[in-house]
Motif scaffolding. Structure first.
Motif, PDB file in Angstrom:
ATOM      1  N   SER A  45       9.234 -22.468   9.103  1.00  9.14           N
ATOM      2  CA  SER A  45       8.339 -23.634   9.141  1.00  9.14           C
ATOM      3  C   SER A  45       7.151 -23.429   8.202  1.00  9.14           C
ATOM      4  O   SER A  45       6.788 -22.298   7.855  1.00  9.14           O
ATOM      5  N   GLU A  46       6.523 -24.539   7.808  1.00  9.24           N
ATOM      6  CA  GLU A  46       5.309 -24.447   7.004  1.00  9.24           C
ATOM      7  C   GLU A  46       4.201 -23.765   7.810  1.00  9.24           C
ATOM      8  O   GLU A  46       3.349 -23.080   7.251  1.00  9.24           O
ATOM      9  N   TYR A  47       4.224 -23.959   9.109  1.00  7.91           N
ATOM     10  CA  TYR A  47       3.282 -23.308  10.016  1.00  7.91           C
ATOM     11  C   TYR A  47       3.409 -21.787   9.891  1.00  7.91           C
ATOM     12  O   TYR A  47       2.422 -21.075   9.683  1.00  7.91           O
ATOM     13  N   GLY A  48       4.624 -21.274  10.012  1.00  8.82           N
ATOM     14  CA  GLY A  48       4.848 -19.836   9.903  1.00  8.82           C
ATOM     15  C   GLY A  48       4.507 -19.307   8.524  1.00  8.82           C
ATOM     16  O   GLY A  48       3.952 -18.209   8.381  1.00  8.82           O
ATOM     17  N   LYS A  49       4.817 -20.088   7.483  1.00  4.38           N
ATOM     18  CA  LYS A  49       4.511 -19.669   6.108  1.00  4.38           C
ATOM     19  C   LYS A  49       3.011 -19.560   5.892  1.00  4.38           C
ATOM     20  O   LYS A  49       2.534 -18.638   5.217  1.00  4.38           O
ATOM     21  N   ALA A  50       2.261 -20.508   6.471  1.00  7.63           N
ATOM     22  CA  ALA A  50       0.810 -20.490   6.312  1.00  7.63           C
ATOM     23  C   ALA A  50       0.191 -19.281   7.016  1.00  7.63           C
ATOM     24  O   ALA A  50      -0.696 -18.610   6.473  1.00  7.63           O
ATOM     25  N   LYS A  51       0.655 -19.001   8.206  1.00  9.29           N
ATOM     26  CA  LYS A  51       0.148 -17.844   8.946  1.00  9.29           C
ATOM     27  C   LYS A  51       0.436 -16.551   8.183  1.00  9.29           C
ATOM     28  O   LYS A  51      -0.413 -15.647   8.101  1.00  9.29           O
ATOM     29  N   LEU A  52       1.633 -16.463   7.614  1.00  7.90           N
ATOM     30  CA  LEU A  52       2.011 -15.269   6.867  1.00  7.90           C
ATOM     31  C   LEU A  52       1.188 -15.135   5.589  1.00  7.90           C
ATOM     32  O   LEU A  52       0.768 -14.035   5.221  1.00  7.90           O
ATOM     33  N   GLU A  53       0.949 -16.249   4.923  1.00  5.25           N
ATOM     34  CA  GLU A  53       0.145 -16.214   3.697  1.00  5.25           C
ATOM     35  C   GLU A  53      -1.257 -15.673   3.986  1.00  5.25           C
ATOM     36  O   GLU A  53      -1.810 -14.894   3.215  1.00  5.25           O
ATOM     37  N   LEU A  54      -1.813 -16.079   5.114  1.00  5.30           N
ATOM     38  CA  LEU A  54      -3.160 -15.621   5.446  1.00  5.30           C
ATOM     39  C   LEU A  54      -3.214 -14.144   5.779  1.00  5.30           C
ATOM     40  O   LEU A  54      -4.267 -13.511   5.638  1.00  5.30           O
ATOM     41  N   LYS A  55      -2.117 -13.582   6.226  1.00  2.00           N
ATOM     42  CA  LYS A  55      -2.082 -12.127   6.469  1.00  2.00           C
ATOM     43  C   LYS A  55      -2.531 -11.385   5.210  1.00  2.00           C
ATOM     44  O   LYS A  55      -3.346 -10.459   5.271  1.00  2.00           O
ATOM     45  N   THR A  56      -2.008 -11.791   4.067  1.00  6.08           N
ATOM     46  CA  THR A  56      -2.347 -11.139   2.798  1.00  6.08           C
ATOM     47  C   THR A  56      -3.696 -11.599   2.271  1.00  6.08           C
ATOM     48  O   THR A  56      -4.537 -10.789   1.864  1.00  6.08           O
ATOM     49  N   GLU A  57      -3.921 -12.915   2.298  1.00 10.67           N
ATOM     50  CA  GLU A  57      -5.132 -13.470   1.707  1.00 10.67           C
ATOM     51  C   GLU A  57      -6.399 -13.044   2.447  1.00 10.67           C
ATOM     52  O   GLU A  57      -7.406 -12.706   1.821  1.00 10.67           O
ATOM     53  N   LEU A  58      -6.372 -13.067   3.767  1.00 11.31           N
ATOM     54  CA  LEU A  58      -7.564 -12.694   4.519  1.00 11.31           C
ATOM     55  C   LEU A  58      -7.822 -11.187   4.474  1.00 11.31           C
ATOM     56  O   LEU A  58      -8.968 -10.749   4.494  1.00 11.31           O
ATOM     57  N   LYS A  59      -6.758 -10.416   4.406  1.00 14.34           N
ATOM     58  CA  LYS A  59      -6.934  -8.963   4.267  1.00 14.34           C
ATOM     59  C   LYS A  59      -7.617  -8.647   2.939  1.00 14.34           C
ATOM     60  O   LYS A  59      -8.581  -7.858   2.882  1.00 14.34           O
ATOM     61  N   LYS A  60      -7.134  -9.273   1.883  1.00 16.54           N
ATOM     62  CA  LYS A  60      -7.714  -9.046   0.549  1.00 16.54           C
ATOM     63  C   LYS A  60      -9.175  -9.511   0.512  1.00 16.54           C
ATOM     64  O   LYS A  60     -10.059  -8.805   0.024  1.00 16.54           O
ATOM     65  N   LEU A  61      -9.428 -10.704   1.057  1.00 14.38           N
ATOM     66  CA  LEU A  61     -10.781 -11.246   1.063  1.00 14.38           C
ATOM     67  C   LEU A  61     -11.706 -10.398   1.922  1.00 14.38           C
ATOM     68  O   LEU A  61     -12.851 -10.116   1.549  1.00 14.38           O
ATOM     69  N   GLY A  62     -11.209  -9.962   3.081  1.00 11.15           N
ATOM     70  CA  GLY A  62     -12.003  -9.120   3.958  1.00 11.15           C
ATOM     71  C   GLY A  62     -12.377  -7.802   3.305  1.00 11.15           C
ATOM     72  O   GLY A  62     -13.518  -7.333   3.416  1.00 11.15           O
ATOM     73  N   ASP A  63     -11.415  -7.192   2.614  1.00 15.04           N
ATOM     74  CA  ASP A  63     -11.692  -5.928   1.918  1.00 15.04           C
ATOM     75  C   ASP A  63     -12.783  -6.120   0.870  1.00 15.04           C
ATOM     76  O   ASP A  63     -13.673  -5.278   0.710  1.00 15.04           O
ATOM     77  N   ASN A  64     -12.733  -7.234   0.149  1.00 15.47           N
ATOM     78  CA  ASN A  64     -13.724  -7.509  -0.899  1.00 15.47           C
ATOM     79  C   ASN A  64     -15.116  -7.769  -0.322  1.00 15.47           C
ATOM     80  O   ASN A  64     -16.133  -7.438  -0.946  1.00 15.47           O
TER      81      ASN A  64
END
Length: 316
Positions: free
Chosen positions: A153-172
């Motif tokens: 689902s697009e729902y699952g894809k969005a949640k998965l995308e944020l796993k990477t994006e928020l980790k990267k943003l949080g590290d920065n």
């Protein structure tokens, strides 16, 4: 500790507000103006450690209160139609990224995000293609935090995308990020049409229960156990880990849970099985490992049977 909980009027949000207040933590409960469940939070207004913040996620930068921990639950498009709406899910992604930047401005140390089992995308249909229709659940590999992901689902894809994006943003930004893959939660206040709620209502009245075949592996976690897990993830040293399955300790066929409820409630109801068409994204097959969560000290206090008894006020 000051905790900001977005989506605080939701089923999970309301329970988290109560749990964190019971731990004598300060709670900032962020809700939309027209959020269903908002009125249920008003009972905490006399508690000087509780503050209700009425603010839409699109205006999250207008928040003017500092906090130490952010638990992000707010999410649009969780219904049948919204789950497949890419535009709605893209908006959710944008709001979550903006919230992470707000965490930096407010001097927060950690942000926890409510991911989903939908990130794995494993379905009953997938399992049957590989293992046949008479598969043995014990032979199916467990879903751990490193298992392959293929959301349907697009729902699952969005949640998965944020796993990477928020980790990267949080590290920065210097914010510790925690990605919580939440499985199937049950408890008081859940929607009346959920399988658990509808089964309990019928079994207690000795009314026949109509279900699908319920062949898939499933995992339930009681809401109070879930709140404990999230509290641990908010307060413990996570030793570099950031992705956590949040689920119960048992995986079994969904029908076994239905039979357990009938037994626990000593019901005379019949269970009537009906063949039903699978959803467009398939029939979820939940088979998680929670060994990483256990490493930080999580242990179920209720489990499935204890949770059903607690919901129904049954005492030994």
């Amino acid at each position: 500790m000051r905790v900001l909980i977005t989506g605080a009027a939701s089923f999970l949000g309301r329970h988290l507000v109560e749990y964190f207040l019971s731990k004598d933590e300060e709670v900032l409960a962020l809700v939309r103006e027209n959020a269903r469940g908002k009125d249920e939070l008003l009972k905490y207004e006399k508690n000087n450690k509780f503050k209700l913040i009425v603010l839409d996620m699109k205006d999250i930068e207008k928040s003017d209160i500092d906090f130490d921990i952010c638990i992000h639950l707010a999410w649009g498009g969780i219904g049948k139609t919204g789950r497949m709406d890419k535009a709605v899910q893209s908006e959710n992604i944008e709001f979550a990224k903006r919230l992470m930047k707000v965490c930096k401005e407010k001097y927060a140390k950690r942000m926890l995000f409510a991911g989903s089992q939908a990130e794995y995308g494993q379905t009953l249909e997938d399992i049957q293609k590989v293992y046949g229709k008479d598969f043995d659940i014990k032979q199916i590999p467990l879903q751990d935090e490193n298992s392959s992901t293929s959301p349907k689902s697009e729902y699952g894809k969005a949640k998965l995308e944020l796993k990477t994006e928020l980790k990267k943003l949080g590290d920065n930004l210097g914010i510790e990020y925690v990605h919580m893959r939440i499985f199937s939660v049950f408890g008081k206040g859940d929607h009346e049409t959920s399988l658990i709620s509808s089964c309990i209502n019928n079994f207690r009245e000795n009314i026949d229960v109509h279900t699908g075949e319920c062949l898939q592996s499933w995992n339930y976690i009681y809401i109070k156990d879930l709140c404990n897990a999230i509290y641990l993830l908010s307060t413990k040293n996570l030793k570099g880990k950031y992705v956590f399955n949040i689920a119960g300790e048992d995986n079994k066929r969904l029908m076994d849970y239905v039979k357990d409820m009938k037994r626990i409630l000593k019901s005379k109801s019949n269970i009537i099985v009906e063949k039903r068409e699978a959803a467009s994204e398939g029939t979820p097959f939940l088979n998680p490992s929670i060994s990483v969560l256990k490493e930080i000290g999580f242990k179920e206090a209720y489990g499935f049977e204890g949770g059903i008894m607690d919901m129904c006020d049954i005492r030994d």
